[in-house]
Scaffold this motif. Structure first.
Motif, PDB file in Angstrom:
ATOM      1  N   GLU A 138       0.680  -1.204   0.191  1.00 20.73           N
ATOM      2  CA  GLU A 138       0.042   0.125  -0.025  1.00 20.73           C
ATOM      3  C   GLU A 138       0.806   1.221  -0.053  1.00 20.73           C
ATOM      4  O   GLU A 138       0.527   2.159  -0.766  1.00 20.73           O
ATOM      5  CB  GLU A 138      -0.794  -0.066   1.069  1.00 20.73           C
ATOM      6  CG  GLU A 138      -1.658   1.301   1.470  1.00 20.73           C
ATOM      7  CD  GLU A 138      -2.782   1.503   0.299  1.00 20.73           C
ATOM      8  OE1 GLU A 138      -3.103   2.401   0.076  1.00 20.73           O
ATOM      9  OE2 GLU A 138      -3.039   0.469  -0.327  1.00 20.73           O
ATOM     10  N   ARG A 139       1.978   1.228   0.653  1.00 17.78           N
ATOM     11  CA  ARG A 139       2.676   2.450   0.738  1.00 17.78           C
ATOM     12  C   ARG A 139       3.315   2.728  -0.658  1.00 17.78           C
ATOM     13  O   ARG A 139       3.617   3.822  -1.023  1.00 17.78           O
ATOM     14  CB  ARG A 139       3.891   2.183   1.786  1.00 17.78           C
ATOM     15  CG  ARG A 139       3.462   2.168   3.265  1.00 17.78           C
ATOM     16  CD  ARG A 139       4.583   1.612   4.211  1.00 17.78           C
ATOM     17  NE  ARG A 139       5.579   2.929   4.309  1.00 17.78           N
ATOM     18  CZ  ARG A 139       6.732   2.692   4.933  1.00 17.78           C
ATOM     19  NH1 ARG A 139       7.072   1.455   5.661  1.00 17.78           N
ATOM     20  NH2 ARG A 139       7.546   3.858   5.287  1.00 17.78           N
ATOM     21  N   ILE A 140       3.867   1.546  -1.149  1.00 17.04           N
ATOM     22  CA  ILE A 140       4.364   1.628  -2.466  1.00 17.04           C
ATOM     23  C   ILE A 140       3.346   2.196  -3.620  1.00 17.04           C
ATOM     24  O   ILE A 140       3.848   3.260  -4.321  1.00 17.04           O
ATOM     25  CB  ILE A 140       4.934   0.429  -3.087  1.00 17.04           C
ATOM     26  CG1 ILE A 140       6.289   0.009  -2.110  1.00 17.04           C
ATOM     27  CG2 ILE A 140       5.376   0.504  -4.414  1.00 17.04           C
ATOM     28  CD1 ILE A 140       6.963  -1.363  -2.366  1.00 17.04           C
ATOM     29  N   ALA A 141       2.210   1.785  -3.579  1.00 17.17           N
ATOM     30  CA  ALA A 141       1.296   2.017  -4.530  1.00 17.17           C
ATOM     31  C   ALA A 141       1.094   3.762  -4.260  1.00 17.17           C
ATOM     32  O   ALA A 141       0.639   4.484  -5.219  1.00 17.17           O
ATOM     33  CB  ALA A 141       0.026   1.299  -4.108  1.00 17.17           C
ATOM     34  N   ARG A 142       0.843   4.134  -2.909  1.00 18.19           N
ATOM     35  CA  ARG A 142       0.767   5.502  -2.836  1.00 18.19           C
ATOM     36  C   ARG A 142       1.868   6.488  -3.143  1.00 18.19           C
ATOM     37  O   ARG A 142       1.751   7.477  -3.932  1.00 18.19           O
ATOM     38  CB  ARG A 142       0.499   5.736  -1.320  1.00 18.19           C
ATOM     39  CG  ARG A 142      -0.804   5.168  -0.675  1.00 18.19           C
ATOM     40  CD  ARG A 142      -1.263   5.930   0.672  1.00 18.19           C
ATOM     41  NE  ARG A 142      -2.227   5.308   1.188  1.00 18.19           N
ATOM     42  CZ  ARG A 142      -2.789   5.660   2.293  1.00 18.19           C
ATOM     43  NH1 ARG A 142      -2.577   6.963   2.696  1.00 18.19           N
ATOM     44  NH2 ARG A 142      -4.275   5.121   2.762  1.00 18.19           N
ATOM     45  N   LEU A 143       2.909   5.976  -3.177  1.00 22.96           N
ATOM     46  CA  LEU A 143       4.407   6.710  -3.575  1.00 22.96           C
ATOM     47  C   LEU A 143       4.212   6.796  -5.118  1.00 22.96           C
ATOM     48  O   LEU A 143       4.570   7.602  -5.632  1.00 22.96           O
ATOM     49  CB  LEU A 143       5.518   6.054  -3.185  1.00 22.96           C
ATOM     50  CG  LEU A 143       5.785   6.173  -1.748  1.00 22.96           C
ATOM     51  CD1 LEU A 143       6.944   5.264  -1.155  1.00 22.96           C
ATOM     52  CD2 LEU A 143       6.282   7.533  -1.276  1.00 22.96           C
ATOM     53  N   ARG A 144       3.955   5.495  -5.719  1.00 27.09           N
ATOM     54  CA  ARG A 144       4.079   5.524  -7.287  1.00 27.09           C
ATOM     55  C   ARG A 144       2.699   6.505  -7.790  1.00 27.09           C
ATOM     56  O   ARG A 144       2.685   6.792  -8.804  1.00 27.09           O
ATOM     57  CB  ARG A 144       3.792   4.085  -7.693  1.00 27.09           C
ATOM     58  CG  ARG A 144       5.047   3.515  -7.528  1.00 27.09           C
ATOM     59  CD  ARG A 144       4.773   1.952  -7.959  1.00 27.09           C
ATOM     60  NE  ARG A 144       6.235   1.245  -7.727  1.00 27.09           N
ATOM     61  CZ  ARG A 144       6.300  -0.100  -8.080  1.00 27.09           C
ATOM     62  NH1 ARG A 144       5.353  -0.733  -8.061  1.00 27.09           N
ATOM     63  NH2 ARG A 144       7.531  -0.677  -7.627  1.00 27.09           N
ATOM     64  N   ALA A 145       1.813   6.639  -7.180  1.00 27.46           N
ATOM     65  CA  ALA A 145       0.913   7.568  -7.490  1.00 27.46           C
ATOM     66  C   ALA A 145       1.089   9.060  -7.279  1.00 27.46           C
ATOM     67  O   ALA A 145       0.338   9.905  -7.947  1.00 27.46           O
ATOM     68  CB  ALA A 145      -0.718   7.364  -6.527  1.00 27.46           C
TER      69      ALA A 145
END
Length: 313
Positions: free
Chosen positions: A270-277
């Protein structure tokens, strides 16, 4: 580090509500067991300890990890990167860099913006690229700048106080059980439920606060570096490497099932997905040569184990 007003207000409201809920539960449970007068004394002593003794606990923790200061001549690239990030964050003082001789890749911060420390392990320095290291150091600087460490210390103190009061209250109920059975003494039927479930509720609120602060530190780190993909890459590497250590200890060759509800940090995916957004800002990371010259170690780090201090590294 200037998030928009709506984000700041939302973040502040969430933090205040969580801490207010924890404070209300702590006051009620400790007051039931200790009485209002002793509760006031405990609250005052806890706040005084959080305000006056951060350096004492920091020193004990650094000694427990066998950490040593990282001087600029030991790791020039790391200090150059840290100075650049601190200037962007607007901290009044650059955190001290400390080296932990452990093969576990990890970084953590301690202290206030006026007097802080960032510790990096040998495993982290050898694992990450300069771009990924920039994201990790920016994440720790964000924790310091946002005073997350003090907030989490306050939440932890309240959670521990409730756990201790709950344990003492349950012991008192057991001691007085013969009187309760004989009808000589009576208690409200809600009291055992409060004592039994209050530590769990406090732990869940503490987890919620921790996750919120981690997400916000990720966002601030991406703003500092202008490179959210760098921190995302570092998180992916750390997840793979730290997962491998625990698997070798308990379940070799298998992933450990870990309930997401009980994780102090949010799920890495989830942290990675938010960063990539987040929007990528090219050329924000320092363009100076940042080849990570490894700091000299007095001896090769030994495999991770539990030490007499109770710490695992």
């Amino acid at each position: 580090m200037t998030p928009n007003l709506a984000h700041r207000l939302t973040n502040l409201a969430q933090t205040v509500l969580i801490l207010a809920g924890m404070a209300g539960i702590a006051w009620a449970v400790v007051g039931l067991v200790a009485g209002p007068d002793l509760t006031l004394i405990l609250v005052a002593s806890t706040l005084a300890g959080l305000l006056l003794a951060p350096s004492v606990s920091r020193g004990l923790l650094l000694r427990g990890y066998r950490a040593r200061p990282l001087r600029p001549q030991d790791w020039p690239a790391g200090h150059a990167l840290l100075r650049d990030l601190v200037a962007r964050a607007g901290l009044p003082r650059a955190p001290e860099l400390w080296y932990v001789p452990s093969r576990i890749p990890n970084a953590f911060a301690m202290g206030r913006p006026e007097d802080s420390v960032i510790c990096v392990t040998d495993g982290l320095i050898r694992l990450l690229s300069p771009r990924e290291m920039a994201g990790v150091l920016a994440h720790e600087i964000a924790h310091v700048a946002n005073r997350d460490l003090w907030l989490m210390g306050l939440a932890d103190a309240m959670s521990r106080a409730v756990s201790l009061a709950s344990w003492l209250g349950q012991m008192l109920l057991l001691v007085n059980l013969p009187l309760l059975i004989a009808g000589v003494a009576t208690i409200p039927w809600t009291l055992p439920l409060v004592l039994a479930f209050s530590p769990t509720i406090m732990a869940l609120l503490q987890l919620a606060l921790s996750r919120q602060r981690e997400y916000d530190a990720d966002r601030a780190a991406a703003e500092l570096t202008g490179d959210p993909a760098g921190l995302a890459s570092a998180l992916a590497k750390l997840e793979r490497r730290t997962g491998r250590f625990w698997e070798e200890m308990f379940l070799p060759g298998r992933r450990i099932p870990e309930p997401s509800l009980l994780r102090t940090h949010p799920p890495t995916e989830e942290r990675i997905a938010r960063l990539r957004a987040l929007r990528q800002v090219p050329h924000r990371v320092a363009a100076d040569p940042l080849t990570l010259h490894l700091p000299p170690a007095s001896a090769p780090p030994s495999p991770p184990r539990f030490h007499r201090s109770g710490l695992w590294f």
